[in-house]
Design a protein around this motif. Structure first.
Motif, PDB file in Angstrom:
ATOM      1  N   GLY A   1     104.453 117.075  13.150  1.00 50.01           N
ATOM      2  CA  GLY A   1     105.013 115.813  13.638  1.00 50.01           C
ATOM      3  C   GLY A   1     104.277 115.288  14.843  1.00 50.01           C
ATOM      4  O   GLY A   1     104.871 114.965  15.867  1.00 50.01           O
TER       5      GLY A   1
ATOM      6  N   THR B   1      99.395 112.058  13.388  1.00 49.24           N
ATOM      7  CA  THR B   1      98.910 112.036  12.007  1.00 49.24           C
ATOM      8  C   THR B   1     100.057 112.170  11.011  1.00 49.24           C
ATOM      9  O   THR B   1     100.185 111.371  10.077  1.00 49.24           O
ATOM     10  CB  THR B   1      97.884 113.177  11.798  1.00 49.24           C
ATOM     11  OG1 THR B   1      96.903 113.079  12.830  1.00 49.24           O
ATOM     12  CG2 THR B   1      97.220 113.094  10.453  1.00 49.24           C
ATOM     13  N   GLY B   2     100.898 113.182  11.208  1.00 48.69           N
ATOM     14  CA  GLY B   2     101.999 113.400  10.270  1.00 48.69           C
ATOM     15  C   GLY B   2     103.014 112.275  10.319  1.00 48.69           C
ATOM     16  O   GLY B   2     103.516 111.822   9.274  1.00 48.69           O
TER      17      GLY B   2
ATOM     18  N   LEU C   1     108.317 118.170   8.723  1.00 49.82           N
ATOM     19  CA  LEU C   1     108.789 119.304   9.526  1.00 49.82           C
ATOM     20  C   LEU C   1     107.867 119.522  10.705  1.00 49.82           C
ATOM     21  O   LEU C   1     106.640 119.581  10.543  1.00 49.82           O
ATOM     22  CB  LEU C   1     108.820 120.559   8.655  1.00 49.82           C
ATOM     23  CG  LEU C   1     109.718 120.358   7.430  1.00 49.82           C
ATOM     24  CD1 LEU C   1     109.336 121.290   6.317  1.00 49.82           C
ATOM     25  CD2 LEU C   1     111.173 120.506   7.807  1.00 49.82           C
TER      26      LEU C   1
ATOM     27  N   ALA D   1     107.197 122.019  14.047  1.00 48.61           N
ATOM     28  CA  ALA D   1     107.548 123.338  14.572  1.00 48.61           C
ATOM     29  C   ALA D   1     108.157 123.276  15.968  1.00 48.61           C
ATOM     30  O   ALA D   1     108.972 124.120  16.343  1.00 48.61           O
ATOM     31  CB  ALA D   1     106.305 124.229  14.608  1.00 48.61           C
TER      32      ALA D   1
ATOM     33  N   LYS E   1     104.684 117.190  20.638  1.00 51.49           N
ATOM     34  CA  LYS E   1     104.452 118.208  21.675  1.00 51.49           C
ATOM     35  C   LYS E   1     103.047 118.806  21.575  1.00 51.49           C
ATOM     36  O   LYS E   1     102.505 119.300  22.561  1.00 51.49           O
ATOM     37  CB  LYS E   1     105.489 119.332  21.599  1.00 51.49           C
ATOM     38  CG  LYS E   1     105.198 120.395  22.643  1.00 51.49           C
ATOM     39  CD  LYS E   1     106.304 121.343  22.913  1.00 51.49           C
ATOM     40  CE  LYS E   1     105.769 122.458  23.786  1.00 51.49           C
ATOM     41  NZ  LYS E   1     106.797 123.336  24.291  1.00 51.49           N
ATOM     42  N   GLY E   2     102.451 118.741  20.401  1.00 51.77           N
ATOM     43  CA  GLY E   2     101.088 119.276  20.247  1.00 51.77           C
ATOM     44  C   GLY E   2     100.108 118.444  21.058  1.00 51.77           C
ATOM     45  O   GLY E   2     100.268 118.287  22.267  1.00 51.77           O
ATOM     46  N   THR E   3      99.137 117.873  20.395  1.00 51.68           N
ATOM     47  CA  THR E   3      98.126 117.078  21.113  1.00 51.68           C
ATOM     48  C   THR E   3      98.620 115.663  21.397  1.00 51.68           C
ATOM     49  O   THR E   3      98.201 115.029  22.360  1.00 51.68           O
ATOM     50  CB  THR E   3      96.839 117.031  20.261  1.00 51.68           C
ATOM     51  OG1 THR E   3      96.402 118.372  20.044  1.00 51.68           O
ATOM     52  CG2 THR E   3      95.728 116.268  20.949  1.00 51.68           C
ATOM     53  N   SER E   4      99.541 115.174  20.576  1.00 50.08           N
ATOM     54  CA  SER E   4      99.843 113.739  20.594  1.00 50.08           C
ATOM     55  C   SER E   4     100.619 113.237  21.808  1.00 50.08           C
ATOM     56  O   SER E   4     100.881 112.051  21.923  1.00 50.08           O
ATOM     57  CB  SER E   4     100.559 113.338  19.301  1.00 50.08           C
ATOM     58  OG  SER E   4      99.695 113.535  18.207  1.00 50.08           O
TER      59      SER E   4
ATOM     60  N   HIS F   1      91.822 102.606  21.809  1.00 49.87           N
ATOM     61  CA  HIS F   1      90.467 102.104  22.054  1.00 49.87           C
ATOM     62  C   HIS F   1      89.502 102.395  20.913  1.00 49.87           C
ATOM     63  O   HIS F   1      89.731 103.269  20.092  1.00 49.87           O
ATOM     64  CB  HIS F   1      89.919 102.708  23.353  1.00 49.87           C
ATOM     65  CG  HIS F   1      89.769 104.209  23.320  1.00 49.87           C
ATOM     66  ND1 HIS F   1      88.952 104.889  24.188  1.00 49.87           N
ATOM     67  CD2 HIS F   1      90.331 105.145  22.521  1.00 49.87           C
ATOM     68  CE1 HIS F   1      89.029 106.175  23.933  1.00 49.87           C
ATOM     69  NE2 HIS F   1      89.846 106.366  22.934  1.00 49.87           N
TER      70      HIS F   1
ATOM     71  N   ALA G   1      99.335 118.375   8.279  1.00 52.78           N
ATOM     72  CA  ALA G   1      98.881 117.459   9.344  1.00 52.78           C
ATOM     73  C   ALA G   1      99.134 118.130  10.686  1.00 52.78           C
ATOM     74  O   ALA G   1      99.744 117.547  11.576  1.00 52.78           O
ATOM     75  CB  ALA G   1      99.628 116.133   9.242  1.00 52.78           C
TER      76      ALA G   1
ATOM     77  N   TRP H   1      96.021 123.141  14.522  1.00 55.29           N
ATOM     78  CA  TRP H   1      96.613 124.300  13.843  1.00 55.29           C
ATOM     79  C   TRP H   1      96.435 124.256  12.319  1.00 55.29           C
ATOM     80  O   TRP H   1      97.021 125.050  11.601  1.00 55.29           O
ATOM     81  CB  TRP H   1      98.095 124.419  14.218  1.00 55.29           C
ATOM     82  CG  TRP H   1      98.271 124.670  15.685  1.00 55.29           C
ATOM     83  CD1 TRP H   1      98.168 125.878  16.314  1.00 55.29           C
ATOM     84  CD2 TRP H   1      98.536 123.706  16.713  1.00 55.29           C
ATOM     85  NE1 TRP H   1      98.355 125.714  17.670  1.00 55.29           N
ATOM     86  CE2 TRP H   1      98.587 124.399  17.943  1.00 55.29           C
ATOM     87  CE3 TRP H   1      98.730 122.329  16.723  1.00 55.29           C
ATOM     88  CZ2 TRP H   1      98.820 123.755  19.160  1.00 55.29           C
ATOM     89  CZ3 TRP H   1      98.964 121.692  17.933  1.00 55.29           C
ATOM     90  CH2 TRP H   1      99.004 122.399  19.139  1.00 55.29           C
TER      91      TRP H   1
ATOM     92  N   ILE I   1      97.800 126.881   8.659  1.00 52.07           N
ATOM     93  CA  ILE I   1      98.517 126.506   7.433  1.00 52.07           C
ATOM     94  C   ILE I   1      97.610 126.740   6.219  1.00 52.07           C
ATOM     95  O   ILE I   1      98.065 127.240   5.179  1.00 52.07           O
ATOM     96  CB  ILE I   1      98.970 125.026   7.492  1.00 52.07           C
ATOM     97  CG1 ILE I   1      99.957 124.813   8.653  1.00 52.07           C
ATOM     98  CG2 ILE I   1      99.585 124.572   6.157  1.00 52.07           C
ATOM     99  CD1 ILE I   1     101.302 125.485   8.506  1.00 52.07           C
TER     100      ILE I   1
ATOM    101  N   ARG J   1      91.766 118.697  21.358  1.00 51.87           N
ATOM    102  CA  ARG J   1      91.353 117.750  20.307  1.00 51.87           C
ATOM    103  C   ARG J   1      91.060 118.517  19.028  1.00 51.87           C
ATOM    104  O   ARG J   1      90.321 119.514  19.059  1.00 51.87           O
ATOM    105  CB  ARG J   1      90.048 117.032  20.693  1.00 51.87           C
ATOM    106  CG  ARG J   1      90.162 116.108  21.852  1.00 51.87           C
ATOM    107  CD  ARG J   1      88.798 115.492  22.183  1.00 51.87           C
ATOM    108  NE  ARG J   1      88.871 114.863  23.490  1.00 51.87           N
ATOM    109  CZ  ARG J   1      88.698 115.499  24.645  1.00 51.87           C
ATOM    110  NH1 ARG J   1      88.403 116.791  24.643  1.00 51.87           N
ATOM    111  NH2 ARG J   1      88.805 114.874  25.787  1.00 51.87           N
TER     112      ARG J   1
ATOM    113  N   GLY K   1      90.024 112.655  13.775  1.00 51.23           N
ATOM    114  CA  GLY K   1      90.395 111.278  14.074  1.00 51.23           C
ATOM    115  C   GLY K   1      90.902 111.135  15.502  1.00 51.23           C
ATOM    116  O   GLY K   1      90.655 111.995  16.353  1.00 51.23           O
TER     117      GLY K   1
ATOM    118  N   THR L   1      94.447 106.462  18.061  1.00 52.98           N
ATOM    119  CA  THR L   1      94.257 105.043  17.738  1.00 52.98           C
ATOM    120  C   THR L   1      94.157 104.802  16.229  1.00 52.98           C
ATOM    121  O   THR L   1      94.578 103.751  15.745  1.00 52.98           O
ATOM    122  CB  THR L   1      92.967 104.529  18.436  1.00 52.98           C
ATOM    123  OG1 THR L   1      93.035 104.880  19.821  1.00 52.98           O
ATOM    124  CG2 THR L   1      92.799 103.037  18.283  1.00 52.98           C
TER     125      THR L   1
END
Ligand SMILES: Cc1cc2nc3c(=O)[nH]c(=O)nc-3n(C[C@H](O)[C@H](O)[C@H](O)COP(=O)(O)OP(=O)(O)OC[C@H]3O[C@@H](n4cnc5c(N)ncnc54)[C@H](O)[C@@H]3O)c2cc1C
Length: 533
Positions: free
Chosen positions: A35, A38-39, A56, A58, A63-66, A74, A234, A238, A242, A350, A385, A388
């Motif tokens: 989530g 991307t997802g 889903l 985790a 909380k991950g990169t986003s 940009h 997505a 990580w 998966i 990233r 990606g 953006t």
């Protein structure tokens, strides 16, 4: 303030109800793992096209990169310099869609590239004119050449010694974690079922074909099987974990797809770069880009690009990364920040796509574009990606799945012109300023309706009503969810976030959440405070 009878309340995100729905969902067209941008972008696109979707996550959404980006919508001046024209062009088009579809969470911002040598203004200016041209009809305001006086006027915090003018150009900036939430909630309003704190632990196969997965509710440890016609991985940095679960007789070994690259940001008070213009240094001593960007009332300095072999969920900065930002910022800011000036430090990974076969030495040369892979069992993995380009990535994933016969032909993509929740009738927020109610856009009055008489703000831009709203309608479960991603206080001022945590904890308990993860949050705030590391 009472709601008018014609106004509909947002969809509640009561956890027990979400889990009940998950347990009885039956077979879905698409299960998405992860989530982040991307997802979530994929969940919205797919549900708008009529697919039944489960997503889903985790941990918490974004909380991950986003939630750890530089917060720029940009094309990427750096990628222009690298000659990656197609990536820049696509991102510039996507920039326009984000600004239009989420005006409460994204806005234009002017950047200045100061020149300290006579050749720089014409050289960078021409490059930025090209940036404008690549944007075409999706462009923002035109690039301008500035003399020294204009640069000092617009960017009063800039180092004046040897300054020889500069160039001003326009890009976008946004509130990344709140945009992720807006995507989640908009997808949910279209029928998608999204659940955070639900980790995918197994993939299930039938005769070598993927046909579902098992998720674990992180709060109760309950295992929930989900039957799915298709599954998309997505999970950002990580994804290889998966992919490793996708093991059947036919499908055994995997080469890693992702090469994580760590980026660090330091946050200082606005007085280090007063005004509403951002500073961009196109080439630091090691050839990277340095940003100083006003964001939500503070200034964000960064970033770095450090290869890592591992992918921890809470990465920490290396000492050399912190030193690099300080030393580069000292060259370009009239008042160089010191350790004690840092209000917050955050670190993200990233998900860069490895060139196939060879292992990359430097992550700055690894592809910033996304990759889609379909395994023999039918697992679709998408990674790489940028924030953006999340929307275009989702469109690409669905096109890819149709081409591979995983999905029957779908109606056309609708996300280019689909406003996210909160966007309707809203003027552009000023993301450079402290957020507060403006971040809720057209839903601000619903938040206010949750206020109780004589309540005072918890912190500037954070009210008790916002905490209630976050629990009831924005999937919040913990103190960290509130202070890191619904409000961005942890990212803006970690000591203040620790200070107000007890108030947030108390409201979460009143809202019926027993385990608010208060202690864990207090420990976490120490990692966001440079003075204590
Ligand atoms: C320092 C830095 C600065 C950046 N700046 C910008 C910028 O200014 N502009 C821009 O456009 N882009 C920027 N980016 C890039 C952008 O942030 C990322 O490309 C984007 O956030 C990646 O999103 P994602 O959804 O692929 O990954 P993530 O956001 O990491 O999401 C993946 C999710 O999968 C979840 N997950 C993992 N395993 C499981 C499992 N087993 N079950 C369920 N869920 C699981 C994770 O918890 C995570 O939330 C930046 C990146 C970094 C690191």
């Amino acid at each position: 303030m009472p709601l008018h009878s014609t106004e509909s309340l947002p969809q509640p995100t009561e956890r027990s109800e979400l889990l009940q729905r998950l347990a009885s969902v039956g077979q879905v067209d698409l299960a998405i793992i992860g989530g982040g941008a991307t997802g979530l972008g994929l969940a919205l696109d797919a549900s708008l096209r009529g697919l039944s979707v489960v997503l889903l996550e985790a941990q918490d959404f974004a909380k991950g990169t986003s939630s750890r980006a530089t917060k720029l919508v940009h094309g990427g001046v750096r990628y222009l310099a690298q000659g990656n024209i197609s990536l820049v062009k696509e991102a510039l088009h996507e920039r326009r869609h984000i600004l239009k579809n989420a005006p409460h969470l994204a806005s234009e911002i002017a950047f200045i590239m100061p020149s300290y040598a006579c050749w720089q203004t014409p050289f960078y200016g021409l490059g930025l004119k090209m940036y404008d041209r690549l944007a075409g009809k999706y462009g923002l305001q035109a690039t301008q050449f500035l003399n020294t006086r204009q640069v000092q006027h617009l960017l009063p915090g800039v180092q004046a010694e040897n300054l020889k003018g500069g160039v001003r150009y326009w890009d976008g900036q946004f509130n990344d974690a709140r945009l992720a939430l807006a995507l989640a909630r908009t997808a949910a309003a279209q029928g998608a079922l999204l659940v955070n704190y639900c980790k995918v632990t197994q993939l299930q196969h039938h005769h070598g074909r993927l046909n579902g997965l098992i998720a674990c509710d992180r709060e109760t440890q309950q295992q929930i099987p989900i039957h799915a016609k298709t599954v998309v991985n997505a999970t950002g940095v990580w994804v290889d974990d998966i992919r490793a679960l996708d093991t059947t007789q036919q499908n055994k070994a995997h080469q890693a797809l992702v090469s994580p690259s760590q980026g660090v940001h330091l946050v200082v008070d606005a007085e280090f770069l007063p005004g509403d213009h951002a500073l961009l240094i196109p080439k630091t001593r090691d050839g990277r880009v340095l940003f100083a960007v006003p964001w939500l009332g503070k200034v964000v300095l960064g970033t770095t690009d450090t290869p890592r072999d591992d992918h921890p969920s809470g990465p920490l900065a290396f000492a050399h990364e912190i030193e690099f930002i300080f030393s580069e910022a000292a060259k370009y800011l009239a008042r160089p920040p010191r350790r004690e000036d840092v209000r917050s430090i955050w670190v993200g990974l990233r998900p860069l796509v490895k060139p196939s076969r060879s292992r990359a030495e430097s992550t700055s040369t690894v592809s910033r574009e996304h990759t889609i892979e379909v395994s023999d069992s039918g697992l679709v993995t998408v990674t790489g990606g940028k924030w953006t380009t999340y929307r275009a990535m989702a469109e690409d994933v669905l096109a890819h799945m149709m081409r591979h016969g995983l999905l029957a032909p779908l109606p056309a993509c609708q996300t280019q012109d689909f406003p996210l929740l909160g966007a309707n009738g809203v003027n552009h927020a000023r993301i450079v300023e402290s957020a507060g109610l403006a971040a809720y856009g057209s839903e601000a009055h619903i938040v206010q309706a949750l206020a109780q008489p004589h309540e005072v703000a918890i912190a500037p831009g954070l009210s008790p009503a916002m905490v209630r709203y976050a629990v009831r309608y924005e999937y919040a479960r913990t103190v960290e969810d509130i202070l890191a991603r619904r409000s961005r206080l942890l990212f803006l001022d970690a000591a203040k976030a620790a200070h107000v945590a007890p108030q947030v904890d108390a409201i979460l308990r009143q809202e019926g959440i027993e385990d608010t993860q208060y202690e864990a949050f207090i420990s976490l705030t120490k990692h966001y405070q440079l003075a204590s590391t």
